[in-house]
Design an enzyme around this catalytic site. Structure first.
Site, PDB file in Angstrom:
ATOM      1  N   ARG A 170      25.770 -17.050  20.732  1.00  0.00           N
ATOM      2  CA  ARG A 170      24.343 -17.321  20.928  1.00  0.00           C
ATOM      3  C   ARG A 170      23.902 -18.234  19.796  1.00  0.00           C
ATOM      4  O   ARG A 170      23.824 -17.820  18.648  1.00  0.00           O
ATOM      5  CB  ARG A 170      23.538 -16.018  20.944  1.00  0.00           C
ATOM      6  CG  ARG A 170      22.210 -16.216  21.656  1.00  0.00           C
ATOM      7  CD  ARG A 170      21.311 -15.020  21.550  1.00  0.00           C
ATOM      8  NE  ARG A 170      20.823 -14.883  20.187  1.00  0.00           N
ATOM      9  CZ  ARG A 170      20.276 -13.775  19.692  1.00  0.00           C
ATOM     10  NH1 ARG A 170      20.184 -12.702  20.446  1.00  0.00           N
ATOM     11  NH2 ARG A 170      19.856 -13.737  18.452  1.00  0.00           N
ATOM     12  N   HIS A 174      17.054 -15.136  20.042  1.00  0.00           N
ATOM     13  CA  HIS A 174      16.906 -14.782  21.468  1.00  0.00           C
ATOM     14  C   HIS A 174      15.759 -15.554  22.115  1.00  0.00           C
ATOM     15  O   HIS A 174      15.869 -16.043  23.228  1.00  0.00           O
ATOM     16  CB  HIS A 174      16.663 -13.273  21.597  1.00  0.00           C
ATOM     17  CG  HIS A 174      16.394 -12.819  22.992  1.00  0.00           C
ATOM     18  ND1 HIS A 174      17.392 -12.642  23.917  1.00  0.00           N
ATOM     19  CD2 HIS A 174      15.234 -12.525  23.639  1.00  0.00           C
ATOM     20  CE1 HIS A 174      16.859 -12.253  25.062  1.00  0.00           C
ATOM     21  NE2 HIS A 174      15.553 -12.178  24.919  1.00  0.00           N
ATOM     22  N   TYR A 182      18.563 -10.541  11.644  1.00  0.00           N
ATOM     23  CA  TYR A 182      19.587  -9.496  11.667  1.00  0.00           C
ATOM     24  C   TYR A 182      20.993 -10.093  11.615  1.00  0.00           C
ATOM     25  O   TYR A 182      21.973  -9.386  11.573  1.00  0.00           O
ATOM     26  CB  TYR A 182      19.419  -8.617  12.935  1.00  0.00           C
ATOM     27  CG  TYR A 182      19.127  -9.446  14.166  1.00  0.00           C
ATOM     28  CD1 TYR A 182      20.145 -10.048  14.885  1.00  0.00           C
ATOM     29  CD2 TYR A 182      17.809  -9.701  14.550  1.00  0.00           C
ATOM     30  CE1 TYR A 182      19.879 -10.846  15.972  1.00  0.00           C
ATOM     31  CE2 TYR A 182      17.536 -10.502  15.641  1.00  0.00           C
ATOM     32  CZ  TYR A 182      18.563 -11.066  16.352  1.00  0.00           C
ATOM     33  OH  TYR A 182      18.301 -11.879  17.424  1.00  0.00           O
TER      34      TYR A 182
END
Ligand SMILES: Cc1ncc(C[n+]2csc(CCOP(=O)(O)OP(=O)(O)O)c2C)c(N)n1
Ligand SMILES: [Mg+2]
Length: 257
Positions: A170, A174, A182
């Site tokens: 990724r 998001h 994180y």
């Protein structure tokens, strides 16, 4: 136009919620593609619900004796939802022409894969559904193409469904609401090395399949296409007030007291 036939203008009309959006007339969230004539069903916002929908489409293809397959993609986080297991189990039992691709980017928003599942490979789940399963390098477009093509051919030959796990990265947070904190800085930096767009571009250049001139012409052409589509979508009309009641349960627009 993209491979399935949705144009940049279609995409922009949808993103801006305009009247002529082919997905929903400006009512659906962006990136929820659908196109009746092209056989594209919208994914639903509750993750993994697209799996039973797609398996249902595969059942319809089989019942109508149509030489085609249904396919759905899902994130690795979403693959832990009940809908995923129910859909794949049904596809296995009925030997349906269905291909499921798990895009394993190792994160479900902030939750890392180690807290999502204990299996070594998600493609191993295929055994439990009685179908063919395969893990591929999702950062290698040729490997993914080969796995998809073979899966499609198996389905068309009446050999049932396939579960493909495409392992990828990724590249960004998001969403714009996610600060990505994180992940360590080291992990975020390492992602750039694995960027499949850059790797595939180098592969095509090194093997002289394309050259720099061809690439810069193409990039220029695409930039113009996207800018044109963005401008046209910005200028396009919003849905009218009367259209608030179309494509909803009560099309008449009657209020119930
Ligand atoms: C049933 C349901 N639960 C929670 C959400 C909120 N949500 C949206 S995306 C997402 C993470 C999905 O992770 P993954 O399946 O790995 O997909 P990725 O975002 O990595 O592509 C969550 C929890 C949702 N849309 N639907
Ligand atoms: Mg994920």
């Amino acid at each position: 136009v993209t491979y399935m036939g949705i144009t940049p203008l279609d995409t922009m009309l949808s993103a801006f919620g305009k009247r002529d959006d082919i997905n929903s007339g400006g009512k659906q969230m962006p990136s929820h593609f659908s196109h009746k004539d092209k056989g594209i069903l919208s994914q639903s916002s509750p993750v993994a619900t697209q799996i039973p929908h797609s398996v249902g489409a595969a059942l319809a293809l089989k019942m109508d004796n149509k030489q085609n397959i249904a396919t759905a993609t899902v994130g690795e986080g979403s693959s832990n939802q009940g809908d995923f297991h129910e859909g794949l189990n049904f596809a296995g039992v009925h030997d349906l022409p269905f291909v499921c691709v798990i895009i394993n980017n190792k994160y479900a928003i902030s939750v890392p894969d180690s807290l999502q599942y204990a299996a070594e490979k998600l493609s191993d789940r295929a055994l439990g559904y009685g179908m063919y399963g395969e893990q591929v390098d999702g950062n290698d477009p040729i490997a993914v193409y080969k796995a998809m093509k073979e899966a499609r051919n198996r389905s068309l030959n009446g050999e049932g469904a396939t579960l493909i796990e495409a392992v990828t990265s990724r590249m960004t947070p998001h969403s714009s609401d996610d600060d990505d904190k994180y992940r360590t800085q080291e992990e975020r930096d390492s992602l750039k090395e694995g960027d499949c767009n850059i790797k595939f571009k180098s592969f095509l250049l090194e093997n002289e399949i394309i050259d720099e001139q061809w690439l810069s012409d193409l990039e220029q052409e695409h930039k113009e296409l996207i800018n044109k589509a963005t401008k046209a979508a910005e200028e396009a009309p919003y849905p009218s007030i009367e259209e608030a009641y179309t494509h909803v349960y009560d099309e008449g627009g009657q209020q119930n007291d």
